[in-house]
Each structure stands twice: as structure tokens, then as C-alpha cells.
Enzyme design. Structure first.
Site, PDB file in Angstrom:
ATOM      1  N   GLY A   1      -4.241  -4.316   6.055  1.00  0.00           N
ATOM      2  CA  GLY A   1      -3.223  -4.106   7.074  1.00  0.00           C
ATOM      3  C   GLY A   1      -3.407  -2.760   7.728  1.00  0.00           C
TER       4      GLY A   1
ATOM      5  N   ASP B   1      -7.202   3.093  -3.065  1.00  0.00           N
ATOM      6  CA  ASP B   1      -7.929   3.122  -1.785  1.00  0.00           C
ATOM      7  C   ASP B   1      -8.168   4.582  -1.402  1.00  0.00           C
ATOM      8  OD1 ASP B   1      -8.984   2.784   0.742  1.00  0.00           O
ATOM      9  OD2 ASP B   1      -7.198   1.806   1.602  1.00  0.00           O
TER      10      ASP B   1
ATOM     11  N   GLU C   1     -11.181   0.901  -3.507  1.00  0.00           N
ATOM     12  CA  GLU C   1     -11.486   0.558  -2.116  1.00  0.00           C
ATOM     13  C   GLU C   1     -12.107   1.756  -1.391  1.00  0.00           C
ATOM     14  OE1 GLU C   1      -8.021  -1.049  -0.208  1.00  0.00           O
ATOM     15  OE2 GLU C   1      -8.836  -0.867   1.814  1.00  0.00           O
TER      16      GLU C   1
ATOM     17  N   LYS D   1      -1.070  -0.936  -4.448  1.00  0.00           N
ATOM     18  CA  LYS D   1      -2.269  -0.167  -4.085  1.00  0.00           C
ATOM     19  C   LYS D   1      -1.854   1.273  -3.838  1.00  0.00           C
ATOM     20  CE  LYS D   1      -4.729   0.091   0.273  1.00  0.00           C
ATOM     21  NZ  LYS D   1      -5.403  -0.668   1.352  1.00  0.00           N
ATOM     22  N   LEU D   2      -2.532   2.182  -4.530  1.00  0.00           N
ATOM     23  CA  LEU D   2      -2.241   3.608  -4.345  1.00  0.00           C
ATOM     24  C   LEU D   2      -3.326   4.230  -3.476  1.00  0.00           C
ATOM     25  CD1 LEU D   2      -1.380   4.723  -8.011  1.00  0.00           C
ATOM     26  CD2 LEU D   2       0.181   3.830  -6.256  1.00  0.00           C
ATOM     27  N   LYS D   3      -2.902   4.997  -2.500  1.00  0.00           N
ATOM     28  CA  LYS D   3      -3.858   5.790  -1.733  1.00  0.00           C
ATOM     29  C   LYS D   3      -4.263   6.983  -2.591  1.00  0.00           C
ATOM     30  CE  LYS D   3      -4.085   3.679   2.271  1.00  0.00           C
ATOM     31  NZ  LYS D   3      -5.376   3.252   2.841  1.00  0.00           N
TER      32      LYS D   3
ATOM     33  N   LYS E   1      -9.869  -7.087   7.791  1.00  0.00           N
ATOM     34  CA  LYS E   1      -8.870  -6.796   8.823  1.00  0.00           C
ATOM     35  C   LYS E   1      -9.444  -7.323  10.134  1.00  0.00           C
ATOM     36  CE  LYS E   1      -7.428  -2.435   6.683  1.00  0.00           C
ATOM     37  NZ  LYS E   1      -7.480  -0.965   6.775  1.00  0.00           N
TER      38      LYS E   1
ATOM     39  N   SER F   1       0.849  -1.182   0.000  1.00  0.00           N
ATOM     40  CA  SER F   1       0.000   0.000   0.000  1.00  0.00           C
ATOM     41  C   SER F   1       0.888   1.236   0.000  1.00  0.00           C
ATOM     42  CB  SER F   1      -0.878  -0.037   1.265  1.00  0.00           C
ATOM     43  OG  SER F   1      -1.629   1.149   1.396  1.00  0.00           O
TER      44      SER F   1
ATOM     45  N   ASN G   1     -10.163   5.618   1.341  1.00  0.00           N
ATOM     46  CA  ASN G   1     -10.486   5.843   2.757  1.00  0.00           C
ATOM     47  C   ASN G   1     -11.636   6.842   2.925  1.00  0.00           C
ATOM     48  OD1 ASN G   1      -7.154   5.205   3.191  1.00  0.00           O
ATOM     49  ND2 ASN G   1      -8.632   4.143   4.485  1.00  0.00           N
TER      50      ASN G   1
ATOM     51  N   ASP H   1     -13.779  -1.623   2.901  1.00  0.00           N
ATOM     52  CA  ASP H   1     -12.870  -1.803   4.034  1.00  0.00           C
ATOM     53  C   ASP H   1     -13.616  -1.308   5.280  1.00  0.00           C
ATOM     54  OD1 ASP H   1     -10.927  -1.418   6.013  1.00  0.00           O
ATOM     55  OD2 ASP H   1      -9.476  -0.405   4.749  1.00  0.00           O
TER      56      ASP H   1
HETATM   57  O1  OSB Z   1      -7.252   1.744   4.537  1.00  0.00           O
HETATM   58  O2  OSB Z   1      -6.107  -0.011   4.289  1.00  0.00           O
HETATM   59  C1  OSB Z   1      -6.251   1.087   4.811  1.00  0.00           C
HETATM   60  C2  OSB Z   1      -3.162   1.917   6.924  1.00  0.00           C
HETATM   61  C3  OSB Z   1      -3.731   2.608   7.952  1.00  0.00           C
HETATM   62  C4  OSB Z   1      -5.087   2.840   7.929  1.00  0.00           C
HETATM   63  C5  OSB Z   1      -5.888   2.371   6.882  1.00  0.00           C
HETATM   64  C6  OSB Z   1      -5.318   1.644   5.846  1.00  0.00           C
HETATM   65  C7  OSB Z   1      -3.919   1.449   5.851  1.00  0.00           C
HETATM   66  C8  OSB Z   1      -3.191   0.796   4.775  1.00  0.00           C
HETATM   67  C9  OSB Z   1      -1.856   0.189   5.124  1.00  0.00           C
HETATM   68  O3  OSB Z   1      -3.560   0.799   3.629  1.00  0.00           O
HETATM   69  C10 OSB Z   1      -1.769  -1.226   4.752  1.00  0.00           C
HETATM   70  C11 OSB Z   1      -0.552  -1.866   5.363  1.00  0.00           C
HETATM   71  O4  OSB Z   1      -0.542  -2.194   6.562  1.00  0.00           O
HETATM   72  O5  OSB Z   1       0.429  -2.071   4.629  1.00  0.00           O
HETATM   73 MG    MG Z   2      -8.411   0.671   3.168  1.00  0.00          MG
END
Ligand code: OSB
Ligand code: MG
Length: 372
Positions: free
Chosen positions: A295, A193, A218, A166-168, A267, A140, A195, A243
């Protein structure tokens, strides 16, 4: 078996690089570890470890580390101390009177489960029903200041062998970075992703992601908006993965029934523990919905357990179960390493790993011991 003691151990770990998402920037983790001691009459004691996924602030979910520690000390631990005969299936029901606080409940259940499995000399992977010795891993990648920085970062991960990127994303950092990564790295497995950073008013904009053949988008919308995700899913071609929205097996069933998503990120810390995580997996599998293991920047303690889950048969997409060095220069456990794009699932009893005493001692910021 009875729970006779519980230690809350706090450790500070700097991340190798800041991790930025639409929720904020993280530069280090204030990790809450639990050490559970179970006593079994004549058979003696056994010990188990777990990591709480709660971050410093309640920005991803209501969970935050100081709150998790407090609810464990004040409510959850006393509830388990009072239980006469603990086995894995009895833990969540014993804690059910407390609403929410899933990260805290998951950590407590996992620490007790680890101790119980060690006593029974069984690995978490075997207990959960894993059927693979190693799992393919993705990574990620956080939001960066510039596209060239992002391309450098993605390039290093691709070189290391990660099988999926995976790109935020967030408004203002979506089409351009995705286009740049596609241009530079071709048709690598790629997903994004958000969020929960978008609204349905962004539908036309999000539909422009369809052009890039992403594996999935995501959590584009807020956590509670299952109907909104279902509407969005009819208007874009990119598969939607949830998620934050999936907090237990019942919400997974609802999201699938409503067609809010076609993929689920699991998760354990978000759904209240590994037993509920397995139920989410089972619900999804019964509906033909693929899942993958998310994660929360875990240390080796949390990651070891996630790898066991990720080896279940329904986990058909690579997870965010990256190697230790992606997160930390020095991990709390022996480092997890990427080999041919995979990481080995621990085979020892319980979660299969323990904190390294010297590292734990050096990074320790606090500990408190609770007994019945
Ligand atoms: O949305 O998946 C998420 C980390 C912190 C909070 C939310 C997310 C994440 C990650 C990190 O995407 C994933 C990782 O542990 O490598
Ligand atoms: Mg996520």
C-alpha cells in the site's frame, strides 16, 4: 472506445497520525485523482476513477505527485487521446515510449480500465481473476519516538483484529522494537520493512533478526541491488521480500532467478498498472513465490482497486490493505472497515467505488480538465 476527456483532481487529506519510515515523515497526502471519460459511439459515455500513488517527494521511488501530474498532462494523456480504439490491453503499449513514470501510467491505465469495466458491467476483481470475496488484512506501523508508543499503537491494531503487523525499521530502530513487540504480543504474525535503509555491511546485524521468527524482511537494501539481496539471503534465515526493487514482471523474474527474494510485495502503482501487477503475480505464482498487496497510504479510491488484486490466488500473505480509519478520519469513499481481520472486496462494476461528492468538494485543492 476512445478517451475523450481526462480530469486531474487534487485533494488534500490529513493522516490520522504521522507515518514515519526511513524515507521521512508523512503527515498528510496531496492526492492526485484521475477521472477518465470514454466515449463509445452510439453507446454513450462512461466514466472511471483512479488514484495516483505518487507521494509529495521522490524519496520512495522516482515518482512524485507534481511530476506525475505533469507527465500525464504533457505526454501520457495526449498519447491516449490519439489512440483510436482503447481496450485495457492497449493502454500500456500506447504509453510505452515514455520511460519510467510508472505511478502516472498506472493511474491513467486504472482510470480508463475502470471506465471500460463499468461500460462492460464487470468488476475489477472479476476481470483480474480474483477468487475470494474478502481478504485478510495487515497493517504497516511507522517508526515511533519511543518503544512504549509503538506498543500502544500495535496494541490498538491487534485489538482491532489486524491479522499481521508490519514494523517499519531503520538502523537504530530495529532489534529493540521487534523484541519489545514479540515480548508483549507473543507469536503474532510479524514482519519488518526497511525501505532500503541498510547495506551489506549490516549483514551480521540483520542476522540478529532471525531470532524473532519474522514472516519476512522487506527491502533491506537499495532498489537496484538484486545481487546484494541474493548474497544477504544466503546469510540470514529470515525470508527476504522485495518491494522497491520489483518494477515490472521482468525484474520479478530476475529477482526470483537470482534468489534475491522468496516473497514479493506487489503495488500496482509501482509496476505501472494492474495488468502488469497481474503479470508479476503470474510470474511469482509459476515459481511458487508467494505475493502480497502493498500500500501507499491510499484513499478508498486506490484501496478499492488494491483489494481486487489482493483477492487473486497467489496473494497468500495478508496485505497492507488496511481499513479507512487507519489512515483518514474522513475517507474519499464510503469507509472500508475491518471485519474479523478481513475487508470485503468491492463487487460493483469497475473499482466498485466513487469519491463522495461532498467530501471531494470539501478537500479539493485543484482540478484541470483535458480533452482531445
Ligand atoms: O514501503 O510499503 C512501503 C507507505 C509509503 C511508502 C512506502 C511504503 C508504505 C507503507 C504503507 O508501508 C502501507 C499502507 O498503505 O498501509
Ligand atoms: Mg515496503
Amino acid at each position: 472506445m476512445r478517451l475523450t476527456g481526462l480530469e486531474l483532481v487534487r485533494v488534500g487529506l490529513p493522516l490520522v497520525s504521522p507515518f514515519r519510515t526511513s524515507l521521512g515523515v508523512e503527515t498528510s497526502r496531496d492526492v492526485l485523482l484521475l477521472r477518465a471519460v470514454l466515449a463509445d459511439g452510439s453507446q454513450g459515455e462512461s466514466e472511471g476513477w483512479a488514484e495516483c500513488i505518487a507521494p509529495d517527494d521522490p524519496f520512495y521511488s522516482p515518482d512524485y505527485v507534481a511530476g506525475s501530474a505533469q507527465v500525464i498532462e504533457r505526454y501520457l494523456a495526449p498519447m491516449l487521446f490519439a489512440a483510436e480504439r482503447l481496450d485495457p490491453a492497449s493502454i500500456a503499449p500506447a504509453l510505452a515510449r515514455v520511460r519510467g513514470h510508472r505511478a502516472a501510467k498506472a493511474a491513467l491505465e486504472t482510470a480508463v480500465l475502470d471506465a471500460w469495466l463499468r461500460r462492460h458491467e464487470m468488476s475489477l476483481a472479476a476481470y483480474l481473476g480474483a477468487d475470494r470475496p474478502r481478504v485478510p488484512c495487515g497493517v504497516s506501523v511507522g517508526i515511533m519516538d519511543t518503544v512504549p508508543e509503538l506498543l500502544d499503537s500495535v496494541g490498538r491494531y491487534v485489538e482491532e483484529g489486524y491479522v499481521r503487523i508490519k514494523l517499519k525499521i531503520e538502523p537504530g530502530w530495529d532489534l529493540e522494537p521487534v523484541r519489545a513487540v514479540r515480548q508483549r504480543f507473543g507469536d503474532i504474525p510479524l514482519q519488518v520493512d526497511a525501505n532500503a535503509a541498510y547495506t551489506l555491511a549490516d549483514t551480521a546485524h540483520l542476522a540478529r533478526l532471525d531470532h524473532f521468527e519474522l514472516l519476512m524482511l522487506e527491502q533491506p537494501l537499495p532498489e537496484q541491488d538484486l545481487i546484494g539481496h541474493a548474497d544477504l539471503a544466503t546469510r540470514i534465515r529470515t525470508p527476504i521480500c522485495l518491494d522497491e526493487s520489483i518494477v515490472d514482471a521482468a525484474t520479478a523474474a530476475a529477482a526470483i532467478r537470482l534468489r534475491s527474494c522468496s516473497v514479493v510485495n506487489i503495488k500496482p502503482g509501482r509496476v505501472g498498472g494492474f495488468l502488469e501487477a497481474r503479470r508479476v503475480h503470474d510470474v511469482c505464482r509459476a515459481s511458487g513465490v508467494p505475493v502480497w498487496c502493498g500500500g501507499m497510504l491510499e484513499t478508498g479510491i486506490g484501496r478499492a482497486a488494491n483489494l481486487a488484486l489482493a483477492a487473486l490466488p497467489g496473494f497468500t500473505f495478508p496485505g497492507d490493505t488496511s481499513a479507512s480509519r487507519r489512515y483518514y478520519d474522513v475517507d474519499l469513499t464510503d469507509p472500508f472497515e475491518l471485519r474479523d481481520g478481513t475487508i470485503d472486496v468491492p463487487v460493483g462494476p469497475g473499482i466498485g467505488v466513487e469519491p463522495l461528492p461532498t467530501v471531494l468538494h470539501r478537500l479539493l485543492t485543484g482540478r484541470s480538465w483535458l480533452t482531445c
